[in-house]
Design a protein around this motif. Structure first.
Motif: not given
Length: 141
Positions: A12-20
């Protein structure tokens, strides 16, 4: 905390980082190419090489930058015609092109105090007695 929750939180943290990161890249509007007609410039590069060879055969320095006075001096003889391109690699909107025709050899300097401080490339191309020349110099203002 067990393994399942740790892996889920990491993903989830990786997905948020990629989306940002994607959002930041999409919002960026100051992406500039070195030149708009890159391929045409590449084809003409042999002419540029010939001009640089002509310049290397001159026995004097044509382009000089005085960092104290913020002036570019052109040591060109009377009758030389050409273009001085002040090129800012980081922002094409700041580029300046100055056409010149040397009539008086004592008046051949360009004031660069009004340019934004930073790294610039000064590209000088000129024609003298039917021979084309090119010289480039890197300066920090």
């Amino acid at each position: 905390m067990d393994w399942g929750k740790g892996i889920t939180m990491t993903l989830a943290a990786f997905a948020v980082l990629m989306l940002s990161m994607v959002a930041i890249c999409v919002k960026q509007d100051d992406i500039h190419l070195v030149t708009q007609n890159y391929y045409e410039e590449e084809i003409k590069y042999q002419d540029q090489i010939d001009k640089m060879i002509n310049t290397s055969q001159l026995n004097y320095e044509v382009l000089a930058y005085d960092n104290q006075l913020k002036i570019i001096d052109l040591q060109l003889p009377t009758g030389a015609k050409g273009t001085l391109h002040l090129f800012r690699p980081s922002d094409a909107r700041l580029d300046k092109k100055i056409d010149f025709d040397i009539i008086d050899p004592n008046v051949n300097s360009v004031d660069v105090k009004n340019l934004k401080p930073g790294y610039w490339r000064v590209k000088l191309s000129w024609t003298e007695n039917g021979i084309s020349y090119y010289q480039e110099k890197k300066i920090n203002i």
